[in-house]
Design a protein around this motif. Structure first.
Motif, mmCIF file in Angstrom:
data_model
loop_
_atom_site.group_PDB
_atom_site.id
_atom_site.type_symbol
_atom_site.label_atom_id
_atom_site.label_comp_id
_atom_site.label_asym_id
_atom_site.label_seq_id
_atom_site.Cartn_x
_atom_site.Cartn_y
_atom_site.Cartn_z
ATOM 1 N N GLY A 566 146.268 53.327 78.769
ATOM 2 C CA GLY A 566 146.354 54.680 79.298
ATOM 3 C C GLY A 566 147.262 55.586 78.495
ATOM 4 N N ILE A 567 147.376 55.318 77.186
ATOM 5 C CA ILE A 567 148.213 56.123 76.295
ATOM 6 C C ILE A 567 147.304 56.999 75.443
ATOM 7 C CG2 ILE A 567 149.857 56.051 74.376
ATOM 8 C CD1 ILE A 567 150.905 53.418 75.529
ATOM 9 N N SER A 568 147.513 58.281 75.457
ATOM 10 C CA SER A 568 146.638 59.218 74.749
ATOM 11 C C SER A 568 147.176 59.529 73.357
ATOM 12 C CB SER A 568 146.500 60.516 75.558
ATOM 13 O OG SER A 568 147.775 61.112 75.734
ATOM 14 N N GLY A 569 146.310 60.151 72.556
ATOM 15 C CA GLY A 569 146.719 60.629 71.239
ATOM 16 C C GLY A 569 146.623 59.608 70.130
ATOM 17 N N ILE A 570 146.067 58.430 70.376
ATOM 18 C CA ILE A 570 145.916 57.396 69.346
ATOM 19 C C ILE A 570 144.430 57.280 69.020
ATOM 20 C CG2 ILE A 570 146.372 55.007 68.704
ATOM 21 C CD1 ILE A 570 148.884 56.604 69.350
ATOM 22 N N HIS A 571 144.079 57.449 67.741
ATOM 23 C CA HIS A 571 142.667 57.441 67.351
ATOM 24 C C HIS A 571 142.450 56.485 66.178
ATOM 25 C CE1 HIS A 571 142.059 60.900 69.960
ATOM 26 N NE2 HIS A 571 143.096 61.483 69.382
ATOM 27 N N GLY A 572 141.295 55.861 66.158
ATOM 28 C CA GLY A 572 140.924 54.981 65.056
ATOM 29 C C GLY A 572 141.263 53.526 65.315
ATOM 30 N N THR A 573 140.803 52.680 64.416
ATOM 31 C CA THR A 573 140.978 51.234 64.591
ATOM 32 C C THR A 573 142.254 50.705 63.949
ATOM 33 O OG1 THR A 573 139.671 50.831 62.580
ATOM 34 C CG2 THR A 573 138.486 50.863 64.679
ATOM 35 N N GLU A 574 142.913 51.498 63.108
ATOM 36 C CA GLU A 574 144.135 51.041 62.453
ATOM 37 C C GLU A 574 145.299 51.025 63.450
ATOM 38 O OE1 GLU A 574 144.495 50.003 59.270
ATOM 39 O OE2 GLU A 574 142.321 50.189 59.050
ATOM 40 N N PHE A 575 146.137 50.007 63.322
ATOM 41 C CA PHE A 575 147.317 49.920 64.182
ATOM 42 C C PHE A 575 148.457 50.734 63.585
ATOM 43 C CE2 PHE A 575 144.947 46.513 65.953
ATOM 44 C CZ PHE A 575 145.450 46.314 67.228
ATOM 45 N N ARG A 576 149.215 51.380 64.458
ATOM 46 C CA ARG A 576 150.371 52.116 64.012
ATOM 47 C C ARG A 576 151.508 51.936 65.021
ATOM 48 N NH1 ARG A 576 146.334 56.324 65.199
ATOM 49 N NH2 ARG A 576 145.213 54.522 64.472
ATOM 50 N N ARG A 577 152.736 52.151 64.546
ATOM 51 C CA ARG A 577 153.910 52.022 65.403
ATOM 52 C C ARG A 577 153.984 53.237 66.322
ATOM 53 N NH1 ARG A 577 159.496 49.456 63.530
ATOM 54 N NH2 ARG A 577 160.897 50.096 65.198
ATOM 55 N N VAL A 578 154.210 52.974 67.597
ATOM 56 C CA VAL A 578 154.215 54.033 68.601
ATOM 57 C C VAL A 578 155.474 53.898 69.452
ATOM 58 C CG1 VAL A 578 153.011 54.989 70.600
ATOM 59 C CG2 VAL A 578 151.691 54.080 68.675
ATOM 60 N N SER A 579 156.191 55.009 69.635
ATOM 61 C CA SER A 579 157.347 55.009 70.527
ATOM 62 C C SER A 579 156.868 55.035 71.977
ATOM 63 C CB SER A 579 158.234 56.226 70.255
ATOM 64 O OG SER A 579 158.780 56.164 68.952
ATOM 65 N N LEU A 580 157.548 54.275 72.820
ATOM 66 C CA LEU A 580 157.163 54.168 74.223
ATOM 67 C C LEU A 580 158.091 55.018 75.081
ATOM 68 C CD1 LEU A 580 156.589 50.307 74.351
ATOM 69 C CD2 LEU A 580 154.818 52.071 74.339
ATOM 70 N N THR A 581 157.511 55.826 75.929
ATOM 71 C CA THR A 581 158.304 56.658 76.848
ATOM 72 C C THR A 581 158.334 56.073 78.255
ATOM 73 O OG1 THR A 581 156.348 58.022 77.293
ATOM 74 C CG2 THR A 581 157.828 58.742 75.529
#
Length: 775
Positions: A566-581
């Motif tokens: 349920g986290i928005s704003g992530i697109h594509g199949t590549e993994f990336r580091r995401v900060s968690l709020t």
């Protein structure tokens, strides 16, 4: 004459009957005895008085018989007192219904016992005596890769290994059966032919299937061309310079004949190392989707994928109405070699054939150089002069009727089935008395270090330093550890250590009920596994504190996993580091893979999750359930009850409540997560631990675990030492574990501090002499 213990303590002693309470009285009594000189020790006085007041009733708790335990000499029975220490730290002694001492009393008793046990261990080290270790399947594959530059799938060659103490590298369980011996012989023959090259090799066909529940709407792999969707990229080892046939079959439905998504015309792209071999226009059949091409020997990337188009991906629905089979590539087969003449130039041949004879007179000299170099690295020690004639026998026998390379191939095959390669054997120094603790040789230390950090044989730098006898030098050893941790091979600490410690390997076998979890697909399975792999890799690479496993405010996501969370704003199949709020997603407790492997196929399980936390995070596993205890009801009577109501009904059974009162409150705190780790509202996630501590939700649980960080740090250290030693941790290892933790504290318990502590510990650097060495 023994001084009397105060009456207040006698009263407390009586209340703590059967709980080990005399130990707790000990701390408050020590000050009373400190200024006096009793006929016996204060510890024994407390114990004697306790037994008298209890009318000589045996003091027993959780299989601990303490009435005859030497409290004034704990080192005489470390097995008992280490168990007592574990229970005191976890506040499992005395039982919850009895009055409890304050934390200062607990801490003083723990400090007394730890000091006594640690001082005794320092004076007389007992490092243990590991068994001879057989390489497990993973180590075997890695050793082949590093020895002869050949990537193999060991799962196709060898059976799965047994596990002990949570890991599959435990010497005592890595036995050798006649069937396994045959597998090793067969594997050695196949590997040597592939590595050196054998023009007479038969044609074979290898299939690479894609799971039918894989959604193939996007470019899933960096080795696939830009502008493609779905398909597969394969790293295949081609044995010879020859022609090979690459054939593609499209995805089928349940009947294995109906092609999924054949209503539209599509274009299938087949490539070799990025270069297109052929572009097919696909209609209703896949009978002619094959291409024959000349390929040089060695590893190559074969890709089969569709050009990206605007056609909506189709699927076949299963009986529940869920899309179970997705349109796309089903299987890629590679057959050959055809028309092979020469082995060609490959990384393996370059690694093996380090010299080439100019004529018959030079052959044996060159063969000796090649074979002894291989044996030196495979056996992880220098080769003695009197071993060389034996090593050359297979070469000489094959050379009589074949070529120089036939001889090398046979010598390699013999090395790969030698016990010196398949086993890690440590030999006691000559003349040493049985039971004596001694420091292992540098070459043995290099082997321990390499298999711990890399799950493979030492590389040339580590081997050469050990051969010169310099690895034991503290500065040199630390430099090598840091170098090895910076190497990509250290990622085996994630795949082999972490994934077994936390049961994350079980993600491969998770089979969610399609009715309960209709959105599950193979893309999600991959994403859940990849998230935790990248998370732990970042922990090691950035040398973070192990406490960040619980509190880290970041993770790694791709679009599929972000949508699941349920986290928005992530697109594509590549993994990336995401900060968690959101607090609930932070650290291990918010990872979908952890939550999935601790659930049932159709629902969550507070008990499984609580048990997982007790075993792997707090290091305080519950005992096995008593015999004939009924499982959780699943019948009509409880169908309308919530999970908590069903669990409380189950706990009403007295035989169940003692363990469930410890497990279930921890598991309840994670009930906001469903069986695949999705967040859900309207769930009661509160609970109360046996000591009265309230837990509410993932954030509350994380705070409770961090408040008991000592237990978590000790658990991680014990697991790490178990994995490093390839044996279970014994009571005599606990002083070493405490020393590792004490030394790591000043560096905030960073991974490098714990790992360096393990590497420099007595159990890792020393060994106890036995009566004889054998395999």
């Amino acid at each position: 004459m023994v001084t009397e213990i105060p009456l207040a303590q006698n009263a407390m002693r009586k209340t703590l009957l059967g709980s080990g309470g005399f130990l707790l009285l000990l701390a408050s009594s020590l000050s009373t005895f400190a200024t006096q000189r009793p006929a016996v020790s204060p510890q024994r006085a407390v114990l004697n008085t306790y037994c008298v007041s209890c009318h000589n009733e045996k003091l027993k708790t959780a299989d601990l018989m303490l009435d005859k335990a030497e409290v004034d000499h704990p080192a005489e029975n470390p097995a008992i007192w280490e168990k007592v220490l574990r229970k005191l730290r976890a506040r499992e002694m005395p039982p919850p219904e009895r009055p409890r001492p304050d934390d200062a009393t607990y801490d003083s008793v723990v400090a007394y016992l730890e000091t006594a046990l640690d001082q005794a261990a320092e004076a007389k080290p007992n490092p243990g005596r590991p068994s001879a270790y057989r390489l497990n399947r993973s180590q075997y594959a890695n050793a082949i890769r590093d020895l002869i530059a050949l990537e193999i799938d060991s799962a196709l060659l060898l059976p799965a290994d047994d596990s002990g103490y949570g890991f599959d590298n435990i010497g005592d369980v890595l036995t050798v059966s006649p069937m396994l011996l045959e597998k090793y012989i067969s594997a050695a023959a196949s590997i040597s032919r592939l590595a050196v090259g054998d023009p007479s090799v038969s044609q074979t066909s290898v299939d690479y299937p894609i799971h039918p529940a894989t959604v193939q709407t996007e470019r899933e792999n960096a080795d696939l061309p830009v502008g493609s969707r779905g398909g597969i990229a394969i790293r295949h080892e081609f044995p010879l310079d020859a022609e090979y046939v690459i054939k593609v079959r499209l995805q089928r439905g349940k009947d294995a004949t109906t092609i999924v998504g054949n209503s539209e015309q599509r274009e299938l792209d087949i490539r070799l190392d990025g270069a297109r071999l052929k572009l097919f226009t696909v209609n209703a059949s896949d009978d002619d989707l094959e291409v024959r091409a000349a390929v040089k020997a060695g590893p190559h990337i074969v890709a089969a994928t569709f050009l990206k188009d605007t056609v909506k991906s189709e699927g076949i629905l299963d009986l529940t109405g869920n899309q179970a089979f997705f349109e796309g590539v089903g299987t890629v087969s590679i057959a050959g070699p055809y028309g092979a003449k020469v082995p060609g130039d490959t990384p393996s041949r370059r690694k093996i054939l380090i010299c080439r004879p100019s004529g018959p007179k030079d052959e044996e000299t060159c063969a000796t150089k090649i074979i002894t170099t291989l044996a030196r690295r495979a056996y992880r020690r220098p080769i003695k002069a009197d071993e060389i004639p034996t090593l050359l026998i297979p070469y000489q026998a094959a050379r009589e009727h074949g070529t120089f390379e036939d001889g090398i191939r046979m010598a390699l095959e013999r090395i790969l089935v030698s016990p010196n390669f398949l086993f890690r054997v440590e030999i006691d120094p000559p003349g040493i008395a049985p039971g004596t603790a001694y420091r292992i040789r540098d070459l043995e230390l290099a082997s321990r270090l390499s298999f711990f950090l890399w799950s493979t044989i030492p590389d040339d730098e580590l081997f050469d330093i050990a051969a010169r006898g310099r690895l034991k030098e503290p500065a040199v050893l630390e430099q090598q550890v840091r170098r090895m941790l910076a190497d990509p091979r250290a990622n085996t600490l994630v795949s082999n250590f972490v994934n077994q410690w936390l049961y994350l390997r079980n993600m491969e076998n998770v089979l969610p009920d399609p009715v309960a979890f209709p959105g599950f697909d193979e893309n999600l399975r991959f994403a859940l596994r990849r998230e935790t792999d990248l998370f732990f890799q970042s922990m090691l690479k950035e040398d973070r504190s192990i406490l960040d496993l619980l509190r880290a405010d970041y993770t790694f996501l791709n679009e599929r996993l972000a949508r699941h969370y349920g986290i928005s704003g992530i697109h594509g199949t590549e993994f990336r580091r995401v900060s968690l709020t959101k607090e609930e997603r932070k650290g291990l407790l918010g990872k979908g893979s952890v939550l999935a492997v601790t659930s049932y196929p159709n629902r969550t399980s507070p008990t499984l999750r609580g048990k997982w936390l007790l075993e792997n995070i707090l290091g305080s596993p519950p005992p096995p359930p008593p015999p004939n205890v009924p499982s959780l009801k699943e019948d009509q009577d409880v169908r309308n009850l919530t999970m908590r109501q069903r669990m409380e009904l189950h706990q009403s059974n007295a035989a169940c409540s003692s363990c469930h009162s410890r497990m279930d409150p921890l598991g309840y705190a994670l009930e906001n997560f469903d069986g695949l780790g999705r967040w859900r509202e309207g769930v009661d996630s509160s609970g109360t631990l046996p000591d009265g501590t309230r837990v509410d939700g993932p954030a509350g649980l994380r705070n409770v675990l961090l408040s008991r960080k000592d237990q978590f740090i000790r658990t991680v250290t014990e697991r790490l030492l178990t994995y490093a030693l390839g044996r279970g941790v014994e009571p005599t290892d606990m002083p070493a574990i405490r020393k590792i933790i004490r030394n790591a504290a000043s560096n905030d318990y960073r991974w490098s501090s714990l790992i360096m502590g393990v590497v420099t510990s007595v159990p890792f650097q020393m060994r106890r002499a036995g009566y004889r060495d054998h395999i």
